[in-house]
Motif scaffolding. Structure first.
Motif, PDB file in Angstrom:
ATOM      1  N   VAL A 127       0.868  -1.190   0.000  1.00 48.78           N
ATOM      2  CA  VAL A 127       0.000   0.000   0.000  1.00 48.78           C
ATOM      3  C   VAL A 127       0.898   1.231   0.000  1.00 48.78           C
ATOM      4  O   VAL A 127       1.901   1.261   0.710  1.00 48.78           O
ATOM      5  CB  VAL A 127      -0.913   0.020   1.253  1.00 48.78           C
ATOM      6  CG1 VAL A 127      -1.736   1.294   1.298  1.00 48.78           C
ATOM      7  CG2 VAL A 127      -1.826  -1.192   1.283  1.00 48.78           C
ATOM      8  N   GLN A 169      -4.827   1.192  -3.524  1.00 49.37           N
ATOM      9  CA  GLN A 169      -4.372  -0.102  -2.997  1.00 49.37           C
ATOM     10  C   GLN A 169      -4.864  -0.377  -1.580  1.00 49.37           C
ATOM     11  O   GLN A 169      -4.869  -1.527  -1.152  1.00 49.37           O
ATOM     12  CB  GLN A 169      -2.842  -0.126  -2.987  1.00 49.37           C
ATOM     13  CG  GLN A 169      -2.255  -0.018  -4.377  1.00 49.37           C
ATOM     14  CD  GLN A 169      -0.792   0.407  -4.322  1.00 49.37           C
ATOM     15  OE1 GLN A 169      -0.431   1.322  -3.584  1.00 49.37           O
ATOM     16  NE2 GLN A 169       0.042  -0.253  -5.109  1.00 49.37           N
ATOM     17  N   ARG A 200      -6.670  -3.364  -7.309  1.00 41.78           N
ATOM     18  CA  ARG A 200      -6.710  -2.396  -6.201  1.00 41.78           C
ATOM     19  C   ARG A 200      -7.952  -2.594  -5.331  1.00 41.78           C
ATOM     20  O   ARG A 200      -7.906  -2.428  -4.113  1.00 41.78           O
ATOM     21  CB  ARG A 200      -6.642  -0.977  -6.751  1.00 41.78           C
ATOM     22  CG  ARG A 200      -5.213  -0.575  -6.989  1.00 41.78           C
ATOM     23  CD  ARG A 200      -5.020   0.703  -7.755  1.00 41.78           C
ATOM     24  NE  ARG A 200      -3.975   0.437  -8.722  1.00 41.78           N
ATOM     25  CZ  ARG A 200      -3.956   0.819  -9.975  1.00 41.78           C
ATOM     26  NH1 ARG A 200      -4.930   1.542 -10.460  1.00 41.78           N
ATOM     27  NH2 ARG A 200      -2.970   0.497 -10.760  1.00 41.78           N
ATOM     28  N   SER A 241      -7.091  -5.503  -3.079  1.00 38.80           N
ATOM     29  CA  SER A 241      -6.164  -5.215  -1.994  1.00 38.80           C
ATOM     30  C   SER A 241      -6.816  -4.298  -0.959  1.00 38.80           C
ATOM     31  O   SER A 241      -6.605  -4.455   0.247  1.00 38.80           O
ATOM     32  CB  SER A 241      -4.833  -4.731  -2.552  1.00 38.80           C
ATOM     33  OG  SER A 241      -4.652  -3.388  -2.425  1.00 38.80           O
TER      34      SER A 241
END
Ligand SMILES: C[S@@+](CC[C@H](N)C(=O)[O-])C[C@H]1O[C@@H](n2cnc3c(N)ncnc32)[C@H](O)[C@@H]1O
Length: 243
Positions: free
Chosen positions: A39, A78, A106, A109
């Protein structure tokens, strides 16, 4: 030569490790990053999170026993750090947080980060509002959009430098304002009465005059600009145009 061509290559390597540090992410956003998830944040993420936290806190303090505030983050990235920092500060029954991104990786995540932090947020894939229900009405719609002009981003090799899987993380089209323009146009349909859009940019890529020119046709009301000394980013707030 644009100023961004001179400044960015010097500043970016220095900031690179800071922008990925789980310790700093925890300190700044109150979000824990799972060990296997990458991230990163940028100065605009920090400013947008701060601006949104303040706006949500002010709004909640002046409300009675009303239904939850409805929030939509466009382009969660992210780790959905802006949304999850708001979730960290509020009771789940006081806000409902939705978030979308055009990138499936994304979205995945961000879901992992939300679940790791035990946060109740609803994230899904959408190209701007394409997959947002037309019935949805939000009190706040916020976005750290891609705002780097295409040629500048290519010259600076931003996709490689940021180590991301595509240009959508930064590519704001020819003048840097294309995605922002579309966002401002489409958002109007999804704002509740009294609702507002909130977004942030870096002036070295998107100067104030161009942001204001981009906002003008959409007739947002009571436009506010926040430019703290401690960050190279600027946040804008614009309220729903009167129909
Ligand atoms: C500058 S990054 C911001 C990421 C994160 N919100 C943050 O503040 O660190 C821009 C994000 O917008 C997403 N994005 C770009 N174009 C989009 C579009 N048309 N629809 C939805 N998301 C988009 C990108 O995938 C990226 O995650």
């Amino acid at each position: 030569m644009r100023i961004s061509h001179l400044v960015y290559p010097i500043v970016q390597p220095i900031l690179r490790s800071l922008r990925r540090s789980p310790l700093l992410i925890r300190k700044i956003f109150d979000v824990r990053v799972p060990p296997d998830v990458a991230v990163q944040y940028d100065p605009t993420t920090v400013l947008l999170a701060r601006t949104m936290q303040d706006l949500v806190a002010q709004t909640l303090s002046s409300r009675g026993n009303e239904p939850p505030l409805r929030l939509l983050e466009m382009g969660i990235g992210q780790g959905a750090l802006v949304s999850l920092s708001i979730a960290a500060q509020t009771q789940p029954e006081a806000v409902r947080i939705d978030g979308v991104d055009c990138s499936p990786s994304r979205v995945n995540s961000s879901r992992e980060v939300a679940s790791f932090n035990g946060r109740d947020a609803h994230f899904w894939q959408s190209d701007l509002f394409t997959d947002v229900s037309p019935e949805s009405q939000y009190d706040f719609i916020f976005f750290n959009p891609p705002y780097v002009p295409t040629q500048t981003g290519r010259d600076l090799q931003l996709t490689q430098r940021l180590e991301v899987d595509g240009d959508q993380m930064w590519d704001g089209g020819e003048d840097g304002a294309s995605v922002l323009r579309e966002f401002l146009d489409q958002s109007r349909e999804y704002l509740s009465p009294g609702g507002c859009v909130v977004f942030g940019v870096q002036e070295i890529f998107l100067p104030d005059a161009l942001v204001r020119k981009t906002m003008e046709p959409f007739e947002y009301q009571r436009i506010e600009r926040q430019r703290p000394r401690w960050l190279p980013s600027t946040a804008y707030i614009g309220y729903r145009p009167t129909p």
